[in-house]
Motif scaffolding. Structure first.
Motif, PDB file in Angstrom:
ATOM      1  N   ILE A   1      37.734  42.651   3.070  1.00  0.00           N
ATOM      2  CA  ILE A   1      38.361  42.485   1.739  1.00  0.00           C
ATOM      3  C   ILE A   1      38.952  43.816   1.319  1.00  0.00           C
ATOM      4  CG2 ILE A   1      37.971  41.782  -0.661  1.00  0.00           C
ATOM      5  CD1 ILE A   1      37.271  39.579   1.357  1.00  0.00           C
TER       6      ILE A   1
ATOM      7  N   GLN B   1      41.859  39.220   0.888  1.00  0.00           N
ATOM      8  CA  GLN B   1      41.236  39.052   2.203  1.00  0.00           C
ATOM      9  C   GLN B   1      42.229  39.439   3.307  1.00  0.00           C
ATOM     10  OE1 GLN B   1      38.904  35.392   2.809  1.00  0.00           O
ATOM     11  NE2 GLN B   1      39.995  35.211   4.746  1.00  0.00           N
TER      12      GLN B   1
ATOM     13  N   HIS C   1      41.006  41.393  -5.280  1.00  0.00           N
ATOM     14  CA  HIS C   1      40.362  41.465  -3.959  1.00  0.00           C
ATOM     15  C   HIS C   1      41.177  40.613  -3.008  1.00  0.00           C
ATOM     16  CE1 HIS C   1      37.102  43.321  -6.067  1.00  0.00           C
ATOM     17  NE2 HIS C   1      37.011  42.274  -6.879  1.00  0.00           N
TER      18      HIS C   1
ATOM     19  N   ASN D   1      45.513  36.855   2.606  1.00  0.00           N
ATOM     20  CA  ASN D   1      45.504  35.503   2.043  1.00  0.00           C
ATOM     21  C   ASN D   1      46.419  35.387   0.829  1.00  0.00           C
ATOM     22  OD1 ASN D   1      43.974  36.888   0.192  1.00  0.00           O
ATOM     23  ND2 ASN D   1      42.345  35.342   0.042  1.00  0.00           N
ATOM     24  N   THR D   2      47.221  36.430   0.582  1.00  0.00           N
ATOM     25  CA  THR D   2      48.169  36.380  -0.529  1.00  0.00           C
ATOM     26  C   THR D   2      49.309  37.352  -0.255  1.00  0.00           C
ATOM     27  OG1 THR D   2      48.464  36.819  -2.885  1.00  0.00           O
ATOM     28  CG2 THR D   2      46.770  38.082  -1.783  1.00  0.00           C
TER      29      THR D   2
HETATM   30  C1  LIG Z   1      41.719  35.947  -1.184  1.00  0.00           C
HETATM   31  O1  LIG Z   1      40.379  36.191  -0.772  1.00  0.00           O
HETATM   32  C2  LIG Z   1      39.594  36.887  -1.738  1.00  0.00           C
HETATM   33  C3  LIG Z   1      38.260  37.181  -1.126  1.00  0.00           C
HETATM   34  O2  LIG Z   1      37.738  36.099  -0.413  1.00  0.00           O
HETATM   35  C4  LIG Z   1      39.472  36.040  -2.995  1.00  0.00           C
HETATM   36  O3  LIG Z   1      38.705  36.764  -3.953  1.00  0.00           O
HETATM   37  C5  LIG Z   1      40.853  35.744  -3.530  1.00  0.00           C
HETATM   38  O4  LIG Z   1      40.739  34.898  -4.595  1.00  0.00           O
HETATM   39  C6  LIG Z   1      41.708  35.107  -2.431  1.00  0.00           C
HETATM   40  N1  LIG Z   1      43.067  34.980  -2.944  1.00  0.00           N
HETATM   41  C7  LIG Z   1      43.776  33.887  -2.782  1.00  0.00           C
HETATM   42  C8  LIG Z   1      45.138  33.881  -3.371  1.00  0.00           C
HETATM   43  O5  LIG Z   1      43.330  32.907  -2.185  1.00  0.00           O
END
Ligand SMILES: *[C@@H]1O[C@H](CO)[C@@H](O)[C@H](O)[C@H]1NC(C)=O
Length: 596
Positions: free
Chosen positions: A131, A65, A63, A54-55
């Motif tokens: 995660i 995902q 953390h 997710n990043t």
């Molecule tokens: C990606 O997912 C993790 C766990 O759900 C979360 O802590 C984190 O903020 C998320 N990062 C982004 C950039 O959305």
């Protein structure tokens, strides 16, 4: 009761256990290479799976995902994060946290807890979310890798996923995901035609089952071994058998399964894969590989599966589990079903060579047996006990109490002495025979279905019978009739259960008698016995009626003994006929035991 058990248990006999093979996801063996040693090469095509984060940037302690998703289901996977800068290094970085502990689990790779994630069962799934926790000493660029198993022999190894960077690092140019090098490239070719047993014993050693069969015949199991090369440093194997799923042979130090070097030809659709593996116990083969096998060819035709390959007498890089071929060992020949190239437990006892054979030794025609001697002894003694001594013994107690009224044997009535003698013999045979499978299996037979349970019941009842008989009330006691009924009832129950156990016994894999022939012989036996019992029951019925009517007449004629002598002669004749018939059916079964 016996018939119910029979019906119920046939379901169990037909049931077998598919091989486990890391379906539980405990794949730490594959931590480094990420290869599931499933014997077939990995897929090199574009995978139907996608790994995403997710990043694309991270800092230590973050953390992230990570999602594995597919347009097609998968049965297993192994996910890791590695330092993207040091390609080729097998060390993982960071650790994972699960979002679904039922379907996923953490593994310890590189002694680092939680550094990889895998499946918990081979239940199909299409998405996994976990995660990833960036460690304090995280490398500046981290790449995720995943191995996905769609089904047993269809899998993609170490698919590269997204790379994530610490702030300030210049991202790499995007990598093409389709440039994966094929992991294994064993080329195999098609065999021109069936094998022949012509030169068996002259230029090659052979093991055939049934003896002297023709490898072209779809029921023939065939293994041949030919030493090759000027220095005789390699051996060519030819293996063929019915194309049910797979045929395999193993080299073993003993006649038990376990610690064996196994070679398998497995049918997968219209192809055959040839591989070597190791069997550590009574388990599924492990570490399937094609390493060391050369000149592999195969053929799938005329209902047979055939394969041919060579391997060096001594393996160069001492692979664990590969036997040297210049040592004496037993040869096993097994076959069974396979699905998607994954093998199932062999459906009959493997054929084991009668003696040890040095593969590189002189050419000979070997013979083998599918019935371990100790199990054959079990079958022989049990059949003797329940088709002859027990059967005749109970028959005498049921119908022969009034015959030979004036003769005694060792101070007791003839029928009683014969009955007791035969039943003691039955008990002794049963107990001796009962211990043999335990010695053979070194414990309880787990996959033997209902047969051992029913057998245990028979043994317990067999032991109760003489005990109650010893403490029976005297003939004139008013409780005597209770004993008589109890003794008769228990005896009948035992006999019925014993017969049901025999039916199941002929299907046991460790002493598999030819089917349905053996079942027909047993049905013949039951019919034979039942018709004799029926005949004598009718006779008894009319005899008593006649006796009541003729009571007064007999008084008039001062009791003639002629009908009684005539009756006992006929009954002795009937008994002899019964025993003879039983013996005939028994011998038929015993000879089939001797043949396997
Ligand atoms: C990606 O997912 C993790 C766990 O759900 C979360 O802590 C984190 O903020 C998320 N990062 C982004 C950039 O959305």
């Amino acid at each position: 009761m016996g018939w119910y058990c029979l019906l119920f248990s046939s379901v169990f006999v037909a049931y077998w256990v598919p091989a486990g093979c890391y379906a539980n996801g405990k794949v730490t063996k594959a931590c480094g290479s990420m290869e599931p040693k499933h014997g077939s090469p990995a897929q090199t095509t574009q995978s139907p799976y996608l790994l995403t984060t997710n990043t694309s940037t991270f800092s230590p302690g973050d953390h992230i995902q990570v999602t594995l998703s597919g347009i097609s289901y998968f049965e297993g996977f192994l996910l890791q994060a590695r330092d993207a800068a040091s390609q080729g290094s097998a060390s993982t970085t960071g650790s994972f946290t699960l979002t679904n502990p039922h379907r996923t689990q953490l593994l310890t790779c590189n002694k680092q807890q939680g550094s990889a994630v895998s499946h918990t069962s081979k239940d199909r799934q299409t998405e996994v979310v976990v995660i990833w926790n960036a460690p304090k000493d995280a490398p500046s660029e981290v790449e995720f890798f995943v191995t996905v198993v769609q089904r047993y022999n269809v899998f993609w190894v170490k698919l590269p996923g997204p790379i994530i960077y610490q702030p300030g690092v210049t991202p790499r140019p995007p990598q093409s995901t389709t440039t994966l090098a094929p992991v294994q490239t064993t080329t195999s070719s098609l065999l021109p035609g069936p094998f022949t047993s012509d030169s068996c014993g002259q230029s090659k050693s052979c093991l055939l089952d049934p003896v002297g069969c023709d490898p072209e015949d779809p029921y023939c199991f065939f293994l041949s071994m030919t030493t090759e090369g000027p220095d005789k440093t390699s051996v060519m194997f030819e293996l063929s058998g019915p194309a049910e799923g797979y045929v395999a042979f193993a080299l073993s130090w003993d006649t038990w399964m376990g610690n064996d070097d196994v070679y398998m030809c497995v049918k997968d659709g219209d192809k055959v894969s040839v591989s070597a593996a190791f069997v550590s116990g009574r388990t599924h083969p492990e570490d399937q590989t094609q390493a060391g096998l050369s000149s592999v060819s195969w053929r799938l035709a005329d209902g047979t599966i055939q394969c041919k390959f060579s391997r060096p007498v001594k393996m160069a890089n001492q692979e664990p589990g590969r036997y040297d071929l210049d040592q004496e060992c037993f040869l096993f020949l097994a076959s069974g079903h396979a699905q998607y190239g994954k093998i199932w437990k062999h459906n009959q006892q493997p054929l084991v060579s009668v003696h040890r054979k040095c593969v590189t030794g002189p050419s000979e025609v070997l013979t083998g047996s599918r019935g371990p001697t100790i199990m054959k002894a079990h079958g022989v003694l049990m059949l003797l006990a329940w088709m002859l001594t027990g059967s005749v013994g109970t028959f005498i107690a049921s119908f022969y109490k009034e015959v030979w009224p004036n003769q005694t044997l060792y101070g007791q009535k003839v029928w009683f002495q014969v009955h007791r003698g035969l039943m003691m013999l039955t008990m002794t045979l049963t107990i001796v025979a009962f211990t043999l499978p335990f010695i053979y299996r070194k414990g309880w037979s787990k996959h033997a279905g209902v047969h051992p349970y029913l057998g245990c019941c028979v043994v317990i009842l067999t032991l109760i019978q003489p005990i109650t008989a010893v403490f029976r009330p005297t003939p004139d006691s008013h409780r005597r009739y209770l004993f008589n009924w109890f003794h008769w009832g228990l005896g009948s129950l035992t006999e019925i259960m014993a017969v049901a156990t025999m039916f199941l016994g002929t299907h046991q894999s460790s002493l598999l008698l030819p089917q349905p022939w053996a079942t027909y012989v047993l049905i013949g036996y039951v019919t034979w016995l039942a018709s004799f019992r029926f005949m004598l029951l009718i006779h008894k019925h009319f005899h008593i009626k006649k006796a009541v009517v003729s009571d007064e007449l007999q008084e008039l004629y001062s009791g003639q003994s002629e009908p009684s002598t005539w009756g006992s002669f006929t009954k002795s004749f009937i008994l002899a006929a019964l025993a003879l018939g039983n013996s005939g059916l028994l011998v038929a079964l015993l000879s089939s035991i001797a043949d396997i």
